[in-house]
Design an enzyme around this catalytic site. Structure first.
Site, PDB file in Angstrom:
ATOM      1  N   SER A 123      41.217  40.461  46.710  1.00  0.00           N
ATOM      2  CA  SER A 123      40.123  39.521  46.943  1.00  0.00           C
ATOM      3  C   SER A 123      40.525  38.087  46.664  1.00  0.00           C
ATOM      4  O   SER A 123      39.808  37.165  47.047  1.00  0.00           O
ATOM      5  CB  SER A 123      38.924  39.887  46.054  1.00  0.00           C
ATOM      6  OG  SER A 123      39.295  39.822  44.682  1.00  0.00           O
ATOM      7  N   HIS A 144      40.254  43.125  53.312  1.00  0.00           N
ATOM      8  CA  HIS A 144      39.405  42.921  52.147  1.00  0.00           C
ATOM      9  C   HIS A 144      37.994  43.433  52.398  1.00  0.00           C
ATOM     10  O   HIS A 144      37.199  42.815  53.112  1.00  0.00           O
ATOM     11  CB  HIS A 144      39.373  41.436  51.768  1.00  0.00           C
ATOM     12  CG  HIS A 144      38.527  41.144  50.577  1.00  0.00           C
ATOM     13  ND1 HIS A 144      37.834  39.964  50.423  1.00  0.00           N
ATOM     14  CD2 HIS A 144      38.237  41.881  49.473  1.00  0.00           C
ATOM     15  CE1 HIS A 144      37.172  39.993  49.299  1.00  0.00           C
ATOM     16  NE2 HIS A 144      37.392  41.144  48.701  1.00  0.00           N
ATOM     17  N   GLU A 156      37.225  41.215  55.594  1.00  0.00           N
ATOM     18  CA  GLU A 156      38.051  40.051  55.909  1.00  0.00           C
ATOM     19  C   GLU A 156      39.466  40.528  56.246  1.00  0.00           C
ATOM     20  O   GLU A 156      40.111  41.189  55.431  1.00  0.00           O
ATOM     21  CB  GLU A 156      38.116  39.095  54.714  1.00  0.00           C
ATOM     22  CG  GLU A 156      36.816  38.370  54.419  1.00  0.00           C
ATOM     23  CD  GLU A 156      36.922  37.458  53.208  1.00  0.00           C
ATOM     24  OE1 GLU A 156      36.385  36.336  53.269  1.00  0.00           O
ATOM     25  OE2 GLU A 156      37.536  37.858  52.198  1.00  0.00           O
ATOM     26  N   ASN A 194      35.049  34.061  49.004  1.00  0.00           N
ATOM     27  CA  ASN A 194      35.213  33.590  47.631  1.00  0.00           C
ATOM     28  C   ASN A 194      35.466  32.092  47.549  1.00  0.00           C
ATOM     29  O   ASN A 194      35.299  31.492  46.482  1.00  0.00           O
ATOM     30  CB  ASN A 194      36.339  34.357  46.938  1.00  0.00           C
ATOM     31  CG  ASN A 194      35.862  35.690  46.405  1.00  0.00           C
ATOM     32  OD1 ASN A 194      34.707  35.832  46.021  1.00  0.00           O
ATOM     33  ND2 ASN A 194      36.736  36.668  46.384  1.00  0.00           N
TER      34      ASN A 194
END
Length: 508
Positions: A123, A144, A156, A194
């Site tokens: 991540s 991900h 992702e 993120n």
């Protein structure tokens, strides 16, 4: 390229929550799946747990008994990496440490065939860095998933510097075939979600640090006006402050300590105190048995003003007009004017925040009874609105403004006169970060919006939201924030400014 055929064996290394979830997704899609964990017996326990999940889905009618049994039969626990030799894809979901991931895939290179694809579920670690330890780094890409993997739609697909484009596309197509919404991303710190999500936490922490309101009130405003599923403080408590703070620090350091990603001293204090959130019973809120959850602050009931005029046709003005009409409240209409007021209520002159404080706006407009409201996702559906007033505003003006929105069926929460209030400054920063990600080639505008909606359940993609607010309004809010704070943190994305200059949107 096309998705991996169903006969392709999928290897999953690491059988914690993420690994088990990924294995469940692959088996449900029709692949034979082999699970490995270096902790003895753990892979077998994971297989048993996944089979129980299939049984539960069948019991709820979400999966036929036959399909559940077939999916369960495709799961196999293995005791060594050598048993993954004939896999066509190996996804790792092990500890988030670069050396561990590099070591695993380096070992696997000597076991699997030359066409096997490696999909790291990291991540936050650079896919480029993981691949640097491989003889054939082109076979590695990020894959991900988001927790819980069987339920969350987003995946992702992250390309490192050496990743073969065909490998990334195969993973994209495979994730799509598994029922997921895949997005392409470049291996940069935080990838899409993120990275773009950082302002949701950072701006809320700043609001509390500057005394704008308490945690419960800001959470309520972000939920009931902004439309977010969870407020930032309850969300950080759920994630765990050790995890959330570590990700923020990781992204901050990876971007060479860019002010935009600077961590919060408030959250650092929580981590140092061991107040990690729900996991150990104390974070911003107390989760001990019998603890009373604080309520959001709201103005007491006030009388509706004797006269109301809705000014202009902005979404805020139109939403307020519709609500007043439904409540049977009489009002007049006035054309929009240069100072962009949205309503006049008794003594109050009401504006949507544009990033300036009410005090500065009152001084610049020459209107002492200036009252500001915060942005809402949809003013016709919102349950709450945040409100502040200039220090020069008379008490009657504040009461008139509060009474107006209460008459329209809204709970009205007070905020300190702080730049951009809560929802507006947060949405502006989310959109700005998404625009920068697009500008830097990390992802497309469509993938940025999809990632934030599906990965962290935002009510609207930040770039689409910015378009609906108006790109110039978002730019102006950022400019005012930057001017007041004097910080590079609020610098405007070049792509956002370019779209405004060109008269274009992100989604065209």
């Amino acid at each position: 390229m096309a998705a991996l055929p169903l006969q392709t064996v999928i290897g999953v290394v690491g059988t914690g929550a993420m690994g088990a979830g990924i294995a469940q997704v692959a088996a449900a899609a029709g692949h034979p799946v082999r699970l490995f964990d270096n902790r003895a017996g753990t892979a077998g326990q994971a297989v048993d747990g996944i089979r129980q999940q299939f049984d539960k889905l069948a019991a709820k009618g979400k999966l036929s008994q036959e399909d559940a049994a077939a999916a369960s039969s495709r799961l196999t626990a293995v005791e060594s990496l050598q048993e993954l030799a004939d896999c066509g894809l190996v996804v790792e979901a092990i500890v988030e440490k670069l050396e561990a991931k590099q070591g695993l895939y380096s070992e696997l290179e000597g076991i699997v065939g030359p066409d096997c694809i490696f999909g790291t579920n990291t991540s936050s670690i650079s896919v480029t860095a993981i691949g640097s330890a491989l003889k054939r780094p082109q076979r590695l890409a990020g894959m991900h998933f988001f927790n819980p993997a069987p339920l969350m739609k987003l995946v992702e697909i992250v390309s490192g510097l050496a990743t073969d484009a065909a490998v990334a596309q195969t993973l994209f197509d495979t994730a799509t075939a598994w029922g997921k919404r895949a997005v392409h991303a470049k291996s940069t710190p935080g990838f899409i979600v993120n990275r773009v999500a950082r302002p949701y936490y950072a701006e809320a922490l700043r609001l509390v640090q500057e005394g704008a309101a308490d945690h419960a009130t800001i959470d309520a405003v972000m939920r009931d006006a902004g439309g977010f599923r969870m407020g930032p403080f309850e969300l950080m408590d759920m994630i765990g402050h050790d995890v959330n703070f570590a990700v923020t620090r990781s992204v901050w350091g990876a971007y060479f300590y860019d002010k935009r990603f600077q961590p919060s001293l408030l959250q650092q204090e929580l981590v140092e105190a061991g107040f990690l959130g729900r996991k150990n019973g104390r974070g911003f809120f107390d989760y001990a048995e019998g603890a009373v959850r604080p309520e959001a602050q709201a103005f007491a009931a006030m009388r509706a003003p004797a006269s109301v005029a809705i000014v202009g046709e902005s979404p805020a003005a139109e939403g307020l007009a519709q609500r007043l009409h439904l409540q049977g409240i009489d009002f007049s209409r006035k054309p929009g004017n240069d100072d962009e007021r949205i309503a006049e209520a008794g003594e109050a002159v009401i504006y949507l925040t544009d990033g300036r404080t009410a005090a500065r706006r009152a001084a610049q407009n020459g209107i002492e009874n200036t009252v500001l409201i915060d942005l809402a996702l949809d003013y016709t559906q919102a349950k709450r609105v945040a409100l502040t007033a200039a220090a020069s505003a008379r008490e009657q003006a504040v009461q008139d403004a509060v009474g107006l929105f209460q008459a329209a069926g809204l709970v009205v929460s007070p905020l300190k006169d702080i730049p951009g209030l809560a929802v507006m400054r947060t949405v502006a920063m989310l959109a700005n970060e998404a625009a920068d990600a697009v500008n830097q080639g990390v992802c497309s505008a469509g993938d940025a919006d999809a990632a934030m909606q599906l990965g962290v359940n935002y009510p609207r993609g930040p770039l689409l939201w910015a378009e609906q607010v108006g790109l110039p309004a978002v730019r102006d809010a950022l400019a005012h924030l930057g001017n007041i704070y004097g910080e590079d943190r609020y610098r405007i994305s070049p792509l956002l400014q370019q779209r405004i200059d060109e008269g274009r949107k992100f989604h065209e």
